[in-house]
Design a protein around this motif. Structure first.
Motif, PDB file in Angstrom:
ATOM      1  N   LEU A 174      48.484  24.072  31.662  1.00 56.40           N
ATOM      2  CA  LEU A 174      49.050  24.149  33.011  1.00 56.40           C
ATOM      3  C   LEU A 174      48.036  24.740  33.988  1.00 56.40           C
ATOM      4  N   LEU A 175      47.259  25.708  33.510  1.00 53.83           N
ATOM      5  CA  LEU A 175      46.219  26.313  34.344  1.00 53.83           C
ATOM      6  C   LEU A 175      44.970  25.446  34.388  1.00 53.83           C
ATOM      7  N   LEU A 176      44.533  24.961  33.236  1.00 54.88           N
ATOM      8  CA  LEU A 176      43.290  24.197  33.184  1.00 54.88           C
ATOM      9  C   LEU A 176      43.365  22.925  34.025  1.00 54.88           C
ATOM     10  N   ALA A 177      44.514  22.259  34.009  1.00 57.85           N
ATOM     11  CA  ALA A 177      44.658  20.996  34.736  1.00 57.85           C
ATOM     12  C   ALA A 177      44.530  21.182  36.238  1.00 57.85           C
ATOM     13  N   ALA A 178      44.776  22.409  36.713  1.00 64.51           N
ATOM     14  CA  ALA A 178      44.713  22.645  38.158  1.00 64.51           C
ATOM     15  C   ALA A 178      43.289  22.528  38.686  1.00 64.51           C
ATOM     16  N   PHE A 179      42.292  22.727  37.843  1.00 64.18           N
ATOM     17  CA  PHE A 179      40.909  22.692  38.325  1.00 64.18           C
ATOM     18  C   PHE A 179      40.455  21.280  38.681  1.00 64.18           C
ATOM     19  N   PRO A 180      40.505  20.295  37.754  1.00 61.32           N
ATOM     20  CA  PRO A 180      40.115  18.949  38.181  1.00 61.32           C
ATOM     21  C   PRO A 180      41.065  18.372  39.216  1.00 61.32           C
ATOM     22  N   SER A 192      34.586  26.243  34.508  1.00 62.55           N
ATOM     23  CA  SER A 192      33.595  26.848  33.635  1.00 62.55           C
ATOM     24  C   SER A 192      33.246  28.275  34.036  1.00 62.55           C
ATOM     25  N   HIS A 193      33.728  28.720  35.207  1.00 63.74           N
ATOM     26  CA  HIS A 193      33.318  30.033  35.709  1.00 63.74           C
ATOM     27  C   HIS A 193      34.481  30.958  36.066  1.00 63.74           C
ATOM     28  N   VAL A 194      35.568  30.422  36.562  1.00 64.02           N
ATOM     29  CA  VAL A 194      36.667  31.260  37.036  1.00 64.02           C
ATOM     30  C   VAL A 194      37.383  31.922  35.859  1.00 64.02           C
ATOM     31  N   LEU A 195      37.757  33.196  36.019  1.00 64.84           N
ATOM     32  CA  LEU A 195      38.489  33.941  34.988  1.00 64.84           C
ATOM     33  C   LEU A 195      37.750  33.910  33.647  1.00 64.84           C
ATOM     34  N   THR A 196      36.501  34.243  33.659  1.00 66.01           N
ATOM     35  CA  THR A 196      35.546  34.262  32.542  1.00 66.01           C
ATOM     36  C   THR A 196      35.121  32.866  32.106  1.00 66.01           C
ATOM     37  N   GLY A 197      35.790  31.822  32.583  1.00 66.76           N
ATOM     38  CA  GLY A 197      35.380  30.452  32.302  1.00 66.76           C
ATOM     39  C   GLY A 197      35.873  29.920  30.971  1.00 66.76           C
ATOM     40  N   PHE A 198      36.115  28.598  30.950  1.00 64.46           N
ATOM     41  CA  PHE A 198      36.506  27.931  29.706  1.00 64.46           C
ATOM     42  C   PHE A 198      36.050  26.474  29.770  1.00 64.46           C
ATOM     43  N   PRO A 199      34.726  26.235  29.648  1.00 65.46           N
ATOM     44  CA  PRO A 199      34.205  24.862  29.763  1.00 65.46           C
ATOM     45  C   PRO A 199      34.315  24.083  28.462  1.00 65.46           C
ATOM     46  N   TRP A 200      35.499  23.990  27.933  1.00 67.91           N
ATOM     47  CA  TRP A 200      35.716  23.281  26.669  1.00 67.91           C
ATOM     48  C   TRP A 200      36.065  21.827  26.963  1.00 67.91           C
ATOM     49  N   ASN A 201      35.546  20.916  26.160  1.00 71.89           N
ATOM     50  CA  ASN A 201      35.848  19.487  26.291  1.00 71.89           C
ATOM     51  C   ASN A 201      35.557  18.956  27.690  1.00 71.89           C
ATOM     52  N   LEU A 202      34.402  19.285  28.229  1.00 70.36           N
ATOM     53  CA  LEU A 202      33.959  18.611  29.446  1.00 70.36           C
ATOM     54  C   LEU A 202      33.854  17.116  29.157  1.00 70.36           C
ATOM     55  N   VAL A 203      34.099  16.305  30.173  1.00 72.08           N
ATOM     56  CA  VAL A 203      34.087  14.852  29.978  1.00 72.08           C
ATOM     57  C   VAL A 203      32.776  14.387  29.354  1.00 72.08           C
ATOM     58  N   GLY A 204      31.667  15.014  29.755  1.00 74.23           N
ATOM     59  CA  GLY A 204      30.367  14.606  29.240  1.00 74.23           C
ATOM     60  C   GLY A 204      30.206  14.778  27.742  1.00 74.23           C
ATOM     61  N   ILE A 251      29.437  27.711  24.244  1.00 77.81           N
ATOM     62  CA  ILE A 251      30.040  26.662  25.076  1.00 77.81           C
ATOM     63  C   ILE A 251      29.683  26.811  26.556  1.00 77.81           C
ATOM     64  N   PHE A 252      28.920  27.840  26.921  1.00 80.29           N
ATOM     65  CA  PHE A 252      28.634  28.101  28.334  1.00 80.29           C
ATOM     66  C   PHE A 252      27.207  27.652  28.672  1.00 80.29           C
ATOM     67  N   PRO A 253      27.059  26.524  29.354  1.00 77.88           N
ATOM     68  CA  PRO A 253      25.718  25.986  29.614  1.00 77.88           C
ATOM     69  C   PRO A 253      24.812  26.936  30.385  1.00 77.88           C
ATOM     70  N   ASP A 254      25.357  27.608  31.396  1.00 78.80           N
ATOM     71  CA  ASP A 254      24.508  28.399  32.291  1.00 78.80           C
ATOM     72  C   ASP A 254      24.293  29.831  31.817  1.00 78.80           C
ATOM     73  N   GLU A 255      24.820  30.185  30.640  1.00 80.75           N
ATOM     74  CA  GLU A 255      24.628  31.537  30.128  1.00 80.75           C
ATOM     75  C   GLU A 255      23.634  31.587  28.975  1.00 80.75           C
ATOM     76  N   ILE A 256      23.067  30.457  28.621  1.00 78.97           N
ATOM     77  CA  ILE A 256      22.163  30.409  27.469  1.00 78.97           C
ATOM     78  C   ILE A 256      20.837  31.107  27.774  1.00 78.97           C
ATOM     79  N   ALA A 257      20.338  30.930  28.982  1.00 78.81           N
ATOM     80  CA  ALA A 257      19.040  31.502  29.357  1.00 78.81           C
ATOM     81  C   ALA A 257      19.205  32.300  30.641  1.00 78.81           C
ATOM     82  N   PRO A 258      19.692  33.548  30.540  1.00 81.69           N
ATOM     83  CA  PRO A 258      19.873  34.367  31.745  1.00 81.69           C
ATOM     84  C   PRO A 258      18.572  34.504  32.529  1.00 81.69           C
ATOM     85  N   ALA A 259      18.703  34.546  33.852  1.00 73.93           N
ATOM     86  CA  ALA A 259      17.529  34.614  34.724  1.00 73.93           C
ATOM     87  C   ALA A 259      16.705  35.868  34.432  1.00 73.93           C
ATOM     88  N   GLY A 260      15.400  35.687  34.444  1.00 79.30           N
ATOM     89  CA  GLY A 260      14.503  36.810  34.271  1.00 79.30           C
ATOM     90  C   GLY A 260      14.171  37.150  32.831  1.00 79.30           C
TER      91      GLY A 260
END
Length: 528
Positions: free
Chosen positions: A106-112, A152-164, A407-416
């Motif tokens: 119910l929450l996840l569907a609200a994003f797309p 993928s970012h809101v409320l700690t994020g949950f980028p599971w089963n992205l279409v890609g 599962i978090f693409p942008d957290e694999i290589a933190p800046a710096g």
């Protein structure tokens, strides 16, 4: 095409429960394009169907609920396995299983849905006509991409089963992720689906139908580019490294039973030292594989040191605790590297924790409902501090990823931080049995390898354990719920990919550009 036009036209005119049921069905079928089935043509069929139905929905709330029902069906069918964890202690928690299965979507569907609705609401000034349909579908693709990026970012994020991720078992398609990432792969998949939908749109002129097919043709050219990249791929391995991944397949119901802990430990030791054609240099165990406080058990560490290969390491997951000056205890989900003397050479504490799994949000509010025991038997884990790659003897710099940190693409290589030479993912997917969950988790981790241009070493208690090269190809693996080891080399890392440099910026900028251009065109038409 007249017969197809008639069928699609009738589907677009559906209303009431028939329209709702169709949208839920299409969304559920999209889940079959994900792991483990990978029926990828369904991605184009279902997303194309959504875009055709949305094009007939206008810009009001009917448009929002069109995408919302589709996405809800998708997440329910794709995340059903989350309810299985509540049956590990069925007497206490089975009654709660509908919450993640039916409630979380119910929450996840609200994003797309919100992304598509806002994009069409803000940018969709065209109504009717061929150009209006084209822009409507482009806006929907852009809105979905932005909505999923926010998921993928809101409320700690949950980028599971992205279409890609429907392409996570198709290396030629996966290569696009090295440039545009998983969210970019979402976008190009949606654009290709939009091309098919426009080609099938009732009443479209023949020239417009052929022009629409340029979108899937562009997707096909990108796939060809991926195939050429694979044909020229580097097959080098890190010299002097031979890995052994231990997969004991211990059931979650038995994992923490006091009378079985010693047996589980002995099983993993036996698997670690079983004969092989080539002696391993590094032995890797899964998340919480050591059922003791290893940093407080000197005798156990010394015993484990005897199985460590000379100059190598035993890398394993275990729980760690610490106390402050006031005696307050902090608990971490950690990874340890032991050397041949049983000394702890490196430690990593998990940073991105699982809400409701490793800690309970709003514990003070939920405690009266009896829900506080859901997180680690009533004890919250604490996040570790951000740190650079681990130095482990004999290995390139290691980026540890515990469980769903992968599962978090942008957290694999933190800046710096210094760039790693290998991704090391240890996990325990036993909570979810023989469901699609472990397969989906592995699919997500494989995408990280392609995005980063780094080899992935993944050890899972019940599977899937594997060594994956920087192109996303499996070098060696052991299937779900099997007992054994994975022996193999470590592939050499590639130079930093374009995704490492740009991240998700190109996908998001392109999506915003589609909305902006449509606003500009709409205003000009109004003035005219």
């Amino acid at each position: 095409m007249s017969r197809i036009d008639g069928v699609i036209g009738r589907l677009q005119r559906l209303s009431g429960w028939r329209r709702h049921a169709l949208l839920l069905l299409l969304g559920a079928l999209l889940a079959a394009a994900q792991a483990p089935l990978y029926v990828w043509p369904l991605a184009f069929v279902t997303l194309g169907g959504l875009l055709l139905l949305d094009a007939a929905a206008g810009r009001g709330w009917r448009s929002f609920f069109t995408t919302y029902l589709f996405a809800y069906g998708y997440f329910v069918a794709g995340l059903y396995w989350m309810g299985i964890a509540f049956f590990v202690d069925a007497a206490r928690y089975a009654w709660l299983s509908p919450l993640p299965v039916l409630g979380l979507p119910l929450l996840l569907a609200a994003f797309p849905a919100g992304g598509v609705w806002l994009a069409c609401r803000i940018g969709g000034r065209h109504r009717g006509g061929g150009h209006g349909a084209v822009w409507r579908m482009l806006l929907a693709a852009a809105g979905w991409t932005i909505g999923e990026w926010l998921r993928s970012h809101v409320l700690t994020g949950f980028p599971w089963n992205l279409v890609g991720y429907v392409w996570a078992d198709h290396p030629a398609v996966m290569q696009m992720a090295s440039v545009i990432g998983s969210h970019g792969l979402d976008l190009v998949t949606l654009l290709a689906a939009a091309g098919f939908a426009l080609a099938l749109r009732p009443g479209a002129a023949r020239r417009a139908r052929f022009a629409a097919l340029l979108l899937p043709a562009g997707f096909a050219l990108a796939v060809l580019g991926g195939a050429l990249r694979l044909a020229a791929a580097n097959h080098d391995m890190v010299p002097g490294v031979w890995l052994r991944l231990v997969q004991p397949s211990i059931a979650q119901t038995a994992k923490w039973q006091d009378e079985l802990r010693q047996r589980h430990l002995q099983q993993q030791v036996a698997l670690s030292i079983q004969p092989a054609e080539r002696t391993p240099t590094h032995i890797i165990w899964a998340e919480t594989a050591i059922p003791y406080l290893i940093d407080e058990a000197g005798t156990l560490r010394q015993a484990l040191g005897h199985i460590v290969p000379p100059g190598g390491a035993l890398i394993a997951g275990a729980i760690r605790r610490s106390f402050d000056a006031a005696g307050h205890m902090t608990v971490y989900n950690s990874l340890f590297a032991l050397n041949g003397t049983g000394t702890i050479a490196s430690v990593y504490d998990k940073v991105h924790l699982v809400p409701f799994g490793e800690y309970l949000p709003l514990r003070d509010w939920l405690h009266p409902l009896g829900l506080d025991a859901l997180a680690a038997s009533g004890i919250d884990f604490s996040p570790g501090a951000e740190s650079g790659p681990l130095a482990i003897a004999g290995l390139p710099p290691v980026r540890p990823l515990i469980c769903y940190e992968a599962i978090f693409p942008d957290e694999i290589a933190p800046a710096g931080q210094m760039r790693a030479g290998v991704l090391l993912n240890i996990t325990n997917d036993a909570w979810f049995g023989r469901s699609s969950g472990p397969y989906q988790h592995f699919a997500s981790a494989r995408m990280r390898a392609v995005e980063q241009g780094l080899p992935l070493v993944r050890d899972a208690n019940t599977g899937i354990s594997a060594i994956v090269d920087p192109y996303g190809r499996i070098v060696a693996s052991l299937g779900l719920d099997r007992i054994g080891v994975v022996d193999g080399p470590l592939p050499v890392a590639l130079p930093p990919t374009l995704y490492v440099r740009w991240g998700d910026i190109p996908a998001i900028l392109f999506s915003l550009l589609v909305i902006f251009v449509n606003i500009v065109i709409g205003r000009r038409r109004i003035k005219d």
